[in-house]
Design a protein around this motif. Structure first.
Motif, short mmCIF file in Angstrom:
data_model
loop_
_atom_site.label_atom_id
_atom_site.label_comp_id
_atom_site.label_asym_id
_atom_site.label_seq_id
_atom_site.Cartn_x
_atom_site.Cartn_y
_atom_site.Cartn_z
N VAL A 96 0.85 -1.19 0.00
CA VAL A 96 0.00 0.00 0.00
C VAL A 96 0.88 1.24 0.00
N GLY A 97 0.25 2.38 -0.21
CA GLY A 97 0.94 3.66 -0.14
C GLY A 97 0.09 4.64 0.64
N ASP A 98 0.58 5.85 0.76
CA ASP A 98 -0.18 6.90 1.45
C ASP A 98 -0.98 7.69 0.41
N ASP A 99 -1.97 7.02 -0.17
CA ASP A 99 -2.85 7.66 -1.13
C ASP A 99 -4.28 7.27 -0.76
N PRO A 100 -5.27 8.05 -1.17
CA PRO A 100 -6.65 7.76 -0.79
C PRO A 100 -7.11 6.36 -1.20
N ARG A 101 -6.70 5.90 -2.37
CA ARG A 101 -7.10 4.57 -2.83
C ARG A 101 -6.59 3.47 -1.89
N SER A 102 -5.32 3.55 -1.51
CA SER A 102 -4.73 2.55 -0.61
C SER A 102 -5.39 2.57 0.76
N ARG A 103 -5.61 3.77 1.30
CA ARG A 103 -6.22 3.85 2.63
C ARG A 103 -7.65 3.32 2.61
N ALA A 104 -8.41 3.60 1.55
CA ALA A 104 -9.78 3.08 1.44
C ALA A 104 -9.75 1.56 1.29
N TRP A 105 -8.83 1.04 0.50
CA TRP A 105 -8.68 -0.41 0.31
C TRP A 105 -8.35 -1.08 1.64
N LEU A 106 -7.43 -0.48 2.38
CA LEU A 106 -7.06 -1.02 3.70
C LEU A 106 -8.25 -1.03 4.64
N HIS A 107 -8.98 0.07 4.68
CA HIS A 107 -10.13 0.18 5.56
C HIS A 107 -11.19 -0.88 5.22
N GLN A 108 -11.45 -1.09 3.93
CA GLN A 108 -12.45 -2.07 3.50
C GLN A 108 -12.03 -3.50 3.78
N ARG A 109 -10.74 -3.81 3.68
CA ARG A 109 -10.28 -5.19 3.79
C ARG A 109 -9.58 -5.49 5.10
N ALA A 110 -9.61 -4.58 6.06
CA ALA A 110 -8.85 -4.73 7.31
C ALA A 110 -9.19 -6.02 8.04
N THR A 111 -10.47 -6.34 8.16
CA THR A 111 -10.86 -7.56 8.89
C THR A 111 -10.32 -8.80 8.19
N GLU A 112 -10.49 -8.86 6.88
CA GLU A 112 -10.00 -10.01 6.10
C GLU A 112 -8.47 -10.14 6.21
N LEU A 113 -7.77 -9.02 6.08
CA LEU A 113 -6.31 -9.03 6.17
C LEU A 113 -5.85 -9.50 7.55
N HIS A 114 -6.53 -9.04 8.57
CA HIS A 114 -6.18 -9.43 9.94
C HIS A 114 -6.42 -10.91 10.16
N GLU A 115 -7.55 -11.43 9.68
CA GLU A 115 -7.88 -12.85 9.86
C GLU A 115 -6.89 -13.77 9.16
N MET A 116 -6.39 -13.37 8.01
CA MET A 116 -5.44 -14.21 7.29
C MET A 116 -4.00 -14.00 7.77
N GLY A 117 -3.80 -13.05 8.66
CA GLY A 117 -2.46 -12.81 9.20
C GLY A 117 -1.53 -12.11 8.23
N ALA A 118 -2.09 -11.33 7.31
CA ALA A 118 -1.28 -10.63 6.31
C ALA A 118 -0.51 -9.48 6.95
N ALA A 119 0.71 -9.32 6.51
CA ALA A 119 1.54 -8.20 6.94
C ALA A 119 1.56 -7.18 5.81
N GLY A 120 1.70 -5.92 6.17
CA GLY A 120 1.67 -4.86 5.17
C GLY A 120 3.01 -4.21 4.95
N LEU A 121 3.23 -3.83 3.70
CA LEU A 121 4.42 -3.08 3.34
C LEU A 121 3.98 -1.76 2.74
N ALA A 122 4.33 -0.68 3.39
CA ALA A 122 4.02 0.66 2.90
C ALA A 122 5.14 1.05 1.95
N VAL A 123 4.84 1.08 0.65
CA VAL A 123 5.88 1.28 -0.36
C VAL A 123 6.03 2.73 -0.82
N GLU A 124 5.11 3.59 -0.40
CA GLU A 124 5.20 5.04 -0.69
C GLU A 124 4.78 5.79 0.57
N VAL A 125 5.76 6.28 1.31
CA VAL A 125 5.49 6.96 2.57
C VAL A 125 6.43 8.16 2.68
#
Length: 171
Positions: A96-125
């Motif tokens: 993900v990056g620090d852009d509106p699209r990435s933050r909205a995507w994260l917000h929408q998929r946060a529960t799913e990402l947490h349940e699968m144990g996914a780790a995030g890499l912020a590639v534009e910060v």
């Protein structure tokens, strides 16, 4: 004269075998090494719980300000085409990056990402505030600032946000 050179030859030939065997400290703890090495050994726990997803919050171990800003010149926000992957054993992670699209995507998929144990890499910060905004979109999920160029090249992707699992690459 011949006798001396023959003796020297045998001495040189046998010299490597005359050296004592090397012992590594800790192989056989003696009274000398025991107090120094026993306290530093960490117990090994080979018991794993494969059904339990664990999140490691690596961001608490160090101040990340030294690595910022992070720029990934091979990646930009945008749409990707989903595809299958065959990477057995790969733990799920996302870019993900620090852009509106990435933050909205994260917000929408946060529960799913947490349940699968996914780790995030912020590639534009840009800075610590930008990293905090990204993390606020998905509380409880580890998100670390990392240059994503190598990942982009290896997986042949150009855009984020993207979720990468052992079997798929998707948005």
């Amino acid at each position: 004269m011949k006798r001396i050179s023959l003796i020297c030859y045998f001495i040189l030939l046998l010299a490597p075998f005359a050296q004592p065997e090397l012992t590594v400290a800790g192989d056989q703890p003696s009274d000398f090494t025991r107090p120094h090495f026993q306290g530093s050994r960490t117990p090994i726990n080979n018991k794993t719980q494969p059904d339990r997803v664990m999140q490691a919050d690596l961001s608490t171990f160090a101040d990340e300000a030294w690595i910022l800003p992070v720029r990934s010149s091979h990646l930009s926000p945008g749409q990707i085409a989903s595809r299958t992957l065959n990477m057995p054993g790969l733990q799920p992670f996302f870019l993900v990056g620090d852009d509106p699209r990435s933050r909205a995507w994260l917000h929408q998929r946060a529960t799913e990402l947490h349940e699968m144990g996914a780790a995030g890499l912020a590639v534009e910060v840009a800075d610590a505030e930008a990293l905090a905004r990204i993390r606020a979109a998905a509380p409880g999920i580890t998100i670390l600032p990392v240059n994503g160029n190598d990942i982009a090249t290896r997986l042949q992707i150009e855009h984020y946000p993207v979720l990468i699992t052992a079997t798929s690459l998707e948005q």
